[in-house]
Design a protein around this motif. Structure first.
Motif, PDB file in Angstrom:
ATOM      1  N   SER A   1       0.941  -1.082  -0.062  1.00 50.71           N
ATOM      2  CA  SER A   1       0.169   0.024   0.083  1.00 50.71           C
ATOM      3  C   SER A   1       0.805   1.402  -0.021  1.00 50.71           C
ATOM      4  O   SER A   1       2.042   1.178   0.725  1.00 50.71           O
ATOM      5  CB  SER A   1      -1.201   0.063   1.161  1.00 50.71           C
ATOM      6  OG  SER A   1      -1.781   1.257   1.272  1.00 50.71           O
TER       7      SER A   1
ATOM      8  N   LEU B   1      -2.642   1.616   5.972  1.00 48.44           N
ATOM      9  CA  LEU B   1      -3.931   1.303   6.172  1.00 48.44           C
ATOM     10  C   LEU B   1      -4.633   0.883   7.613  1.00 48.44           C
ATOM     11  O   LEU B   1      -3.676   0.057   8.291  1.00 48.44           O
ATOM     12  CB  LEU B   1      -4.583   0.517   4.950  1.00 48.44           C
ATOM     13  CG  LEU B   1      -4.361   1.184   3.690  1.00 48.44           C
ATOM     14  CD1 LEU B   1      -4.812   0.047   2.668  1.00 48.44           C
ATOM     15  CD2 LEU B   1      -5.124   2.521   3.247  1.00 48.44           C
ATOM     16  N   SER B   2      -5.771   1.158   7.980  1.00 44.02           N
ATOM     17  CA  SER B   2      -6.462   0.314   8.959  1.00 44.02           C
ATOM     18  C   SER B   2      -7.182  -0.781   8.446  1.00 44.02           C
ATOM     19  O   SER B   2      -7.533  -0.920   7.396  1.00 44.02           O
ATOM     20  CB  SER B   2      -7.327   1.251   9.872  1.00 44.02           C
ATOM     21  OG  SER B   2      -8.431   1.995   9.067  1.00 44.02           O
TER      22      SER B   2
ATOM     23  N   GLU C   1     -10.262  -1.311   8.462  1.00 47.02           N
ATOM     24  CA  GLU C   1     -11.454  -1.028   7.564  1.00 47.02           C
ATOM     25  C   GLU C   1     -11.187  -0.755   6.127  1.00 47.02           C
ATOM     26  O   GLU C   1     -12.082  -1.038   5.621  1.00 47.02           O
ATOM     27  CB  GLU C   1     -11.968   0.172   8.394  1.00 47.02           C
ATOM     28  CG  GLU C   1     -12.576   0.086   9.767  1.00 47.02           C
ATOM     29  CD  GLU C   1     -11.370   0.303  10.786  1.00 47.02           C
ATOM     30  OE1 GLU C   1     -10.646   1.109  10.638  1.00 47.02           O
ATOM     31  OE2 GLU C   1     -11.380  -0.585  11.967  1.00 47.02           O
ATOM     32  N   ASN C   2      -9.916  -0.561   5.968  1.00 46.05           N
ATOM     33  CA  ASN C   2      -9.680  -0.270   4.540  1.00 46.05           C
ATOM     34  C   ASN C   2      -9.551  -1.411   3.412  1.00 46.05           C
ATOM     35  O   ASN C   2      -9.362  -1.468   2.402  1.00 46.05           O
ATOM     36  CB  ASN C   2      -8.223   0.591   4.115  1.00 46.05           C
ATOM     37  CG  ASN C   2      -8.597   1.791   4.796  1.00 46.05           C
ATOM     38  OD1 ASN C   2      -7.899   2.234   5.838  1.00 46.05           O
ATOM     39  ND2 ASN C   2      -9.471   2.659   4.342  1.00 46.05           N
TER      40      ASN C   2
ATOM     41  N   LYS D   1     -11.643  -4.846   2.402  1.00 49.19           N
ATOM     42  CA  LYS D   1     -12.735  -5.321   2.274  1.00 49.19           C
ATOM     43  C   LYS D   1     -12.971  -6.717   1.370  1.00 49.19           C
ATOM     44  O   LYS D   1     -12.043  -6.726   0.633  1.00 49.19           O
ATOM     45  CB  LYS D   1     -13.789  -4.105   1.746  1.00 49.19           C
ATOM     46  CG  LYS D   1     -13.815  -3.097   2.716  1.00 49.19           C
ATOM     47  CD  LYS D   1     -14.882  -2.253   2.237  1.00 49.19           C
ATOM     48  CE  LYS D   1     -15.080  -1.043   3.109  1.00 49.19           C
ATOM     49  NZ  LYS D   1     -13.990   0.074   3.099  1.00 49.19           N
TER      50      LYS D   1
ATOM     51  N   GLY E   1      -7.799  -0.622   0.002  1.00 48.82           N
ATOM     52  CA  GLY E   1      -7.752   0.913  -0.201  1.00 48.82           C
ATOM     53  C   GLY E   1      -8.511   0.949  -1.615  1.00 48.82           C
ATOM     54  O   GLY E   1      -9.714   0.499  -1.712  1.00 48.82           O
ATOM     55  N   LYS E   2      -7.946   1.501  -2.697  1.00 56.17           N
ATOM     56  CA  LYS E   2      -8.501   1.735  -3.941  1.00 56.17           C
ATOM     57  C   LYS E   2      -8.180   0.522  -5.097  1.00 56.17           C
ATOM     58  O   LYS E   2      -8.464   0.524  -6.203  1.00 56.17           O
ATOM     59  CB  LYS E   2      -7.789   3.048  -4.633  1.00 56.17           C
ATOM     60  CG  LYS E   2      -8.484   4.183  -3.851  1.00 56.17           C
ATOM     61  CD  LYS E   2      -7.819   5.336  -4.432  1.00 56.17           C
ATOM     62  CE  LYS E   2      -8.343   6.800  -3.521  1.00 56.17           C
ATOM     63  NZ  LYS E   2      -7.732   7.865  -4.197  1.00 56.17           N
TER      64      LYS E   2
END
Length: 75
Positions: free
Chosen positions: A29, A33-34, A36-37, A39, A48-49
């Motif tokens: 990354s 990130l945490s 929650e990022n 998924k 993330g993205k």
């Protein structure tokens, strides 16, 4: 998902993915990130993205800097 990360406050920095031939691919990354990022969707994993299909890999490990370095030493 690794249950040891559920309560982690350490930033997550990469995904380590093992393909069907047994090779590891590390996807970093750009920024920490945490949890929650990250998924998991029906057919995709999102960091993330970044999105990619589950079917590309046999296993996916979400990494903190610490367990990423342990994994690199083990490989």
């Amino acid at each position: 998902m690794d249950s040891s990360l559920k309560d982690s406050t350490k930033p997550l920095v990469a995904l380590a993915c093992k393909d069907r031939s047994g090779k590891f691919h590390i996807i970093h990354s750009k920024e920490p990130l945490s949890l929650e990022n990250f998924k998991e969707h029906e057919k995709m994993v999102q960091m993330g993205k970044i999105h990619f299909p589950h079917k590309w890999y046999d296993s996916i490990i979400i990494c903190t800097e610490e367990n990423l370095q342990e994994l690199k030493r083990a490989l």
